[in-house]
Design an enzyme around this catalytic site. Structure first.
Site, mmCIF file in Angstrom:
data_model
loop_
_atom_site.group_PDB
_atom_site.id
_atom_site.type_symbol
_atom_site.label_atom_id
_atom_site.label_comp_id
_atom_site.label_asym_id
_atom_site.label_seq_id
_atom_site.Cartn_x
_atom_site.Cartn_y
_atom_site.Cartn_z
ATOM 1 N NE ARG A 1 -2.230 -1.310 3.446
ATOM 2 C CZ ARG A 1 -2.620 -1.012 4.675
ATOM 3 N NH1 ARG A 1 -3.760 -0.417 4.892
ATOM 4 N NH2 ARG A 1 -1.866 -1.337 5.703
ATOM 5 C CG ASN B 1 -4.226 -4.438 3.216
ATOM 6 O OD1 ASN B 1 -3.649 -4.271 2.147
ATOM 7 N ND2 ASN B 1 -3.574 -4.516 4.358
#
Length: 85
Positions: free
Chosen positions: A13, A31
């Site tokens: 990320r 996520n």
């Protein structure tokens, strides 16, 4: 778009956010419960193509097996690229 592979717990990320910033894109990354990562990104076509190319390379810890892209019109516009938790 949805990224699958070894993309959670490996800094993917943060890596995605860094790539988005380098291409001056906005949106978010988060996520998902199924082990994939969801990405909403906004920008010009060329920027998005370059972003996708860089994203597929992953980082030194991630291994991107697949990225599924859905071109959707988004009514919301974003001012930055965020990591959502």
């Amino acid at each position: 778009m949805i990224a699958a592979g070894r993309v959670q717990g490996v800094g993917f990320r943060f890596h995605t956010q860094k790539i988005a910033a380098s291409h001056e894109l906005t949106g978010w990354v988060k996520n998902r419960d199924d082990g994939t990562v969801e990405i909403m990104v906004q920008g010009e076509d060329k920027q998005l193509e370059d972003f996708l190319k860089d994203l597929k390379e992953g980082n030194r810890y991630a291994e991107v097996d697949d990225i599924s892209v859905k071109g959707e019109l988004q009514s919301e516009t974003f001012s930055e690229f965020k990591i959502l938790h």
